[in-house]
Scaffold this motif. Structure first.
Motif, short mmCIF file in Angstrom:
data_model
loop_
_atom_site.label_atom_id
_atom_site.label_comp_id
_atom_site.label_asym_id
_atom_site.label_seq_id
_atom_site.Cartn_x
_atom_site.Cartn_y
_atom_site.Cartn_z
N GLY A 1 0.78 -1.13 -0.04
CA GLY A 1 -0.14 0.04 -0.08
C GLY A 1 0.83 1.18 0.00
O GLY A 1 0.36 2.27 0.36
N VAL A 2 2.16 1.20 -0.12
CA VAL A 2 2.99 2.34 -0.17
C VAL A 2 2.84 3.04 -1.62
O VAL A 2 3.04 2.42 -2.73
N VAL A 3 2.21 4.37 -1.74
CA VAL A 3 2.04 5.06 -2.95
C VAL A 3 3.17 6.08 -3.32
O VAL A 3 3.30 6.36 -4.63
N TYR A 4 4.24 6.39 -2.38
CA TYR A 4 5.30 7.04 -2.49
C TYR A 4 6.30 6.60 -1.74
O TYR A 4 5.98 6.48 -0.63
N ALA A 5 7.40 6.14 -2.32
CA ALA A 5 8.58 5.64 -1.63
C ALA A 5 9.87 6.55 -2.17
O ALA A 5 10.07 6.84 -3.42
N GLN B 1 -0.89 -4.55 -12.21
CA GLN B 1 -1.61 -5.27 -11.14
C GLN B 1 -2.68 -4.23 -10.55
O GLN B 1 -3.43 -4.68 -9.71
N GLY B 2 -2.90 -3.15 -10.78
CA GLY B 2 -3.73 -2.17 -10.25
C GLY B 2 -3.17 -1.46 -9.07
O GLY B 2 -3.89 -0.96 -8.42
N ARG B 3 -1.90 -1.29 -8.96
CA ARG B 3 -1.31 -0.69 -7.73
C ARG B 3 -0.76 0.48 -8.38
O ARG B 3 0.18 0.38 -9.35
#
Length: 392
Positions: free
Chosen positions: A125-129, A166-168
């Motif tokens: 669920g990390v959207v920015y790293a 994969q939809g993420r």
């Protein structure tokens, strides 16, 4: 930031993720916030590429290059990393990296590790790293610094694209680290300046803090400041307040990597908490702290998550972020770190939103991108988690 690229030629098969520590997290597993954590968007600012490999990947890559491991069973190897890092010593903790760095010496290996890191973070669920690594540590087989950076960037781009399929959604920026016990900070800083805007978002110094202060690399930090490239500095973990002070005033750090020992400058008496001059400076100037609870427990900062300084610092109004540091060595994910804070330190959904917003606001991305991340991703998701009751 990375940009999309074609999916890898292996059909997009994702191997098993790293072994995660399954020890009981705490007594309040039924807390309703816990059930929401996995699906909530997360922002991660302090995660080491060479500290997040999948155990199965280490086994395969080690076999290719003839590197001897403590065990070739992936599950047992994952446990070995956690147990070996759980020593209470930063120096012993850092020794575990010999095995991960040893298998990250070729273009293909670096691409694979970066690709899998992006996939694993997106699955959490990390959207920015922001992922950091030291290019100088990946030259044993003759790669140039540029080849190392190119391979990592390509791997991240592939992972971002595959996660999207994969939809993420995830965006990854890289932070180039110089090893503070070496003498290549000027070279790595120049590399960060040259590659700014090409996936690289900042600079860091890493490695043992004690005996290797930021002042030893003052010229590198001057060059970064003159080129307007942001720096974050490991400080206040293995060494105390002086390391934080030098990170701020010598390195001109925009963020402090860890900073947990800043509590040594906060006294408590019958009148409450009293901030010393350094702690006051950090809080007044809103310098964000990249705190890593599980990792800090392993290096002796605190005995339990409940006692970790992150909660006290947050309650006192410091700009706090929550991070993984090294997912392999700590057997953790960002979801697990947040779950531990809910279960053991009494954090609420509001606390989780606060640290997500803070991390996004102080990321080394552009201002418009940070605002968009907060306003269109993080806040709406938390509003939905509260049943549509938006809270500013």
């Amino acid at each position: 930031m990375t940009s999309p690229a074609a999916p890898p030629p292996d059909g997009g098969v994702v191997p098993a993720p790293p072994v995660v520590d399954d020890r009981p997290a705490g007594p309040d597993a039924a807390d309703p916030a816990v059930a929401l954590i996995a699906a909530l968007p997360k922002v991660l600012l302090h995660d080491h590429l060479d500290g997040g490999l999948r155990p199965a990947t280490i086994v395969e890559l080690a076999a290719e290059v003839g590197h001897e491991l403590p065990t070739t069973d992936p599950e047992a190897l994952g446990r070995w990393f956690v147990e070996s890092a759980d020593s209470g010593s930063l120096e012993r903790y850092l020794e575990t990296f010999e095995h991960t760095v040893a298998v990250m010496q070729t273009v293909d290996a670096l691409r694979r590790v970066a690709r899998e890191a992006a996939l694993d973070l997106a699955a959490d669920g990390v959207v920015y790293a922001e992922s950091r690594y030291a290019p100088e540590q990946h030259q044993r087989a003759g790669l140039t610094l540029e080849q190392v950076v190119d391979a990592v960037q390509q791997g991240f781009a592939e992972g971002v694209a595959e996660a999207a399929a994969q939809g993420r959604t995830i965006r990854v920026g890289t932070i180039l680290s110089a090893m503070r016990q070496a003498d290549r900070a000027d070279e790595i800083a120049a590399l960060a300046i040259a590659r700014r805007g090409d996936g690289v978002v900042g600079f860091d110094i890493a490695g043992p803090e004690e005996g290797f202060p930021p002042s030893q690399h003052a010229s590198a930090f001057r060059a970064l400041a003159e080129a307007h490239v942001p720096a974050t500095v490991h400080a206040g973990e293995g060494s105390g307040l002086e390391s934080v002070s030098q990170a701020l005033h010598v390195a001109q750090a925009c963020r402090i990597g860890h900073g947990a020992r800043l509590v040594e400058d906060i006294a408590t008496d019958d009148l409450g908490d009293r901030l010393g001059p350094l702690a006051q400076w950090v809080r007044d100037r809103r310098v964000p702290l990249e705190l890593c609870p599980s990792s800090n427990l392993q290096t002796g900062i605190a005995a339990t998550v409940a006692e970790h300084p992150v909660t006290r610092l947050k309650r006192l109004g410091f700009k706090v972020t929550v991070n993984t540091d090294n997912r392999l060595q700590s057997g953790t994910t960002l979801s697990r770190e947040l779950t531990l804070l809910v279960q053991e330190a009494g954090w609420t959904l509001d606390d989780l939103q606060d640290v997500a917003v803070t991390a996004a606001a102080y990321a080394f991305a552009h201002h418009d991108d940070r605002d968009a991340l907060i306003d269109t991703v993080i806040r709406p998701a938390y509003a939905a988690a509260r049943g549509g009751r938006h809270r500013a």
